[in-house]
Enzyme design. Structure first.
Site, PDB file in Angstrom:
ATOM      1  CD  GLU A 245      -2.912   1.426   2.250  1.00  0.00           C
ATOM      2  OE1 GLU A 245      -3.075   2.530   2.772  1.00  0.00           O
ATOM      3  OE2 GLU A 245      -3.256   0.339   2.835  1.00  0.00           O
TER       4      GLU A 245
ATOM      5  CB  CYS B  33      -2.247   6.569   2.191  1.00  0.00           C
ATOM      6  SG  CYS B  33      -2.913   5.481   2.993  1.00  0.00           S
TER       7      CYS B  33
END
Length: 509
Positions: free
Chosen positions: A266, A300
């Site tokens: 990720e 994020c």
């Protein structure tokens, strides 16, 4: 404030006084292991710059020794079965709840988070563990597909990778590893974890709780350190889960490819928010300010760029700017605050560079735009208008409380611009017409998207979380895929023990 600092001194003192993650029978004693390392990380509080601790980097030799020890313990852990493994995770989950205040104190100290941002990490980590406790058994049940041969039965087993590596970022020192590690443990893996060298204190304490307070099986350990320690982890594990920057993610993926081990990544995000003319602007502006500024924008899944249809643009910008100026910023030690400090000087310089670049190119700052004076790494919520895609702030990941807002003609232009990005992690669409919102959401190139909500896919533990484009490879957590990625499929075919003539065997007929 004195009470907070006292708790911090006690927590950090105990952490630094404790032996490094090692057990009897290692080739080195704890003291020898420390002196063998070549570097250490100085942990400073972003809130005021004071030194909290010095944490030695784990050497490659120590990583290899710890990995060997975890591997040796993993078969017994697997043999316990799902229910017995769940009992250990249930105790760990309860430990997190019982030590909530101590852990929140450590989180705030090493990250500079506001109390509200830090408070949710231990309870969220416990809820993730609880999810896997309740669901892992069903997800790991062998599959039994229908056979095309009536004399044969088929089974698909989910066999764990013996040793999994988890490398976590600094923006969630407890919540980030807890999103990954409970699933791996429930799958039957052993786990070697590396926290960020900026924020290792909290996670070391959580692992200490597993190992020392609970006396849990020796299948989880922590190896603090920088890039060399991380590289050593990738070299000793059977599967790697990495969360962090695109640049480092590429390095991890390349090395995993050389070793032919699976990796789950990720990476960064540049998450778009599309606001249509018929949206509830009060709710949308509230979502924008929270989505862009929680954890000081250091997430994020934070909102990093907003596209607003022309008819709603002026009012949306007015509401957004008004709300941004009302946010309270500081350490939270003496008075209530909404947002805290940024994590590092490097990160605040990235924010400054992007804002200065945008202003030089014609953008206007409506509020914020400069770091706050005094000790600590504080950058205020910053609303930018007159932005376009020639500016770094609209194309590069910011990871800070900067909110660039761009006027668009219609939804089609908004989607075109939203997709004009190397990233594809999360996004949102805002409209009173839910059917239209869902149709527009289908056009946005991201791994997760909300209609009339923001960042909420990350709180639904039954959903996989993964990015498209440069935002990642695979899904990180949630649902069946979130635990099966830590396993390897093994197919088992068994034939009836009654005599059967096989037409394709020798002799050839």
């Amino acid at each position: 404030m004195r009470h907070t600092h006292l708790k911090l001194r006690i927590a950090v003192g105990r952490l630094c006084a404790a032996e490094p993650c090692a057990t009897e029978g290692d080739s080195m004693t704890a003291r020898d292991s420390l002196t063998a390392t070549v570097a250490s990380s100085v942990i400073q509080s972003p809130s005021d710059g004071r030194e909290l601790a010095r944490v030695p980097d784990t050497s490659r030799a120590d990583v290899e020794a710890i990995a060997a020890r975890l591997r040796a313990a993993q078969p017994k852990w697997l043999a316990l079965g799902v229910e017995s493994r769940a009992q250990w995770l249930r105790r760990w989950s309860q430990w997190l709840v019982e030590h909530n205040d101590e852990l929140v104190t450590l989180i705030r100290a090493e990250t500079g988070k506001a109390p509200g941002d830090a408070a949710g990490e231990p309870t969220y980590g416990a809820s993730v563990a609880d999810y896997w406790i309740e669901n892992a058994g069903a997800f790991l049940e062998p599959g039994r597909p229908e056979s095309t041969n009536p004399t044969q039965s088929l089974e698909i087993q989910h066999c764990p990778h013996p040793l999994v590596g988890v490398i976590s970022p600094w923006n969630g020192p407890l919540s980030m590893p807890m999103l990954d590690i409970p699933a791996a443990l429930m799958a039957g893996c052993a786990v070697i974890s590396k926290p960020s060298d900026l924020t290792p204190l909290t996670w070391r304490e959580v692992v200490r709780g597993w190992r020392e307070d609970l006396g849990a099986p020796d299948v989880l350990d922590c190896v603090p350190g920088g890039g060399e320690t991380g590289a050593a982890v990738v070299d000793v594990v059977d599967m790697i889960q990495f969360t962090g920057s695109v640049r480092t993610g590429r390095i991890v993926a390349s090395r995993a490819g050389e070793r032919l081990i699976p990796c789950s990544l990720e990476l960064g995000g540049k998450d778009p928010m599309i606001v249509l003319a018929d949206a509830d602007l009060e709710r949308a502006s509230n979502a924008a300010i929270w989505g862009a500024c929680f954890n000081v924008g250091q997430g994020c899944s934070c909102v990093e760029r907003i596209y607003v249809e022309s008819a709603a643009y002026d009012e949306f910008v007015r509401l957004l700017t008004e709300k941004a100026t009302q946010l309270r910023q500081g350490s939270g030690d003496t008075e209530p605050v909404d947002i805290g400090a940024m994590s590092s000087e490097e990160q605040i310089q990235i924010v400054e560079r992007q804002v200065e670049d945008a202003v030089r190119a014609g953008a206007r700052v409506l509020t914020g735009g400069q770091r706050l004076p005094g000790p600590g790494l504080y950058y205020p919520p910053t609303v930018l208008v007159d932005v376009d895609h020639t500016m770094d702030v609209m194309r590069e990941e910011t990871f800070g409380p900067v909110i660039p807002v761009m006027r668009v003609v219609d939804a089609a232009e908004a989607v075109l611009l939203a997709n004009d990005s190397d990233y594809g992690l999360c996004g949102s669409v805002w409209t009173r017409d839910r059917t239209r919102g869902l149709a527009i959401a289908d056009l946005v190139e991201v791994g997760g998207i909300c209609v009339n909500d923001v960042c909420s896919t990350n709180f639904q533990l039954s959903l996989p979380s993964g990015g498209w484009k440069n935002s990642g490879v695979g899904s990180r957590f949630g649902g069946e895929s979130g635990i099966k990625k830590y396993t390897r499929p093994r197919v088992v075919l068994s034939t009836t023990d009654e005599p059967v003539k096989e037409p394709h065997w020798y002799p050839v007929g």
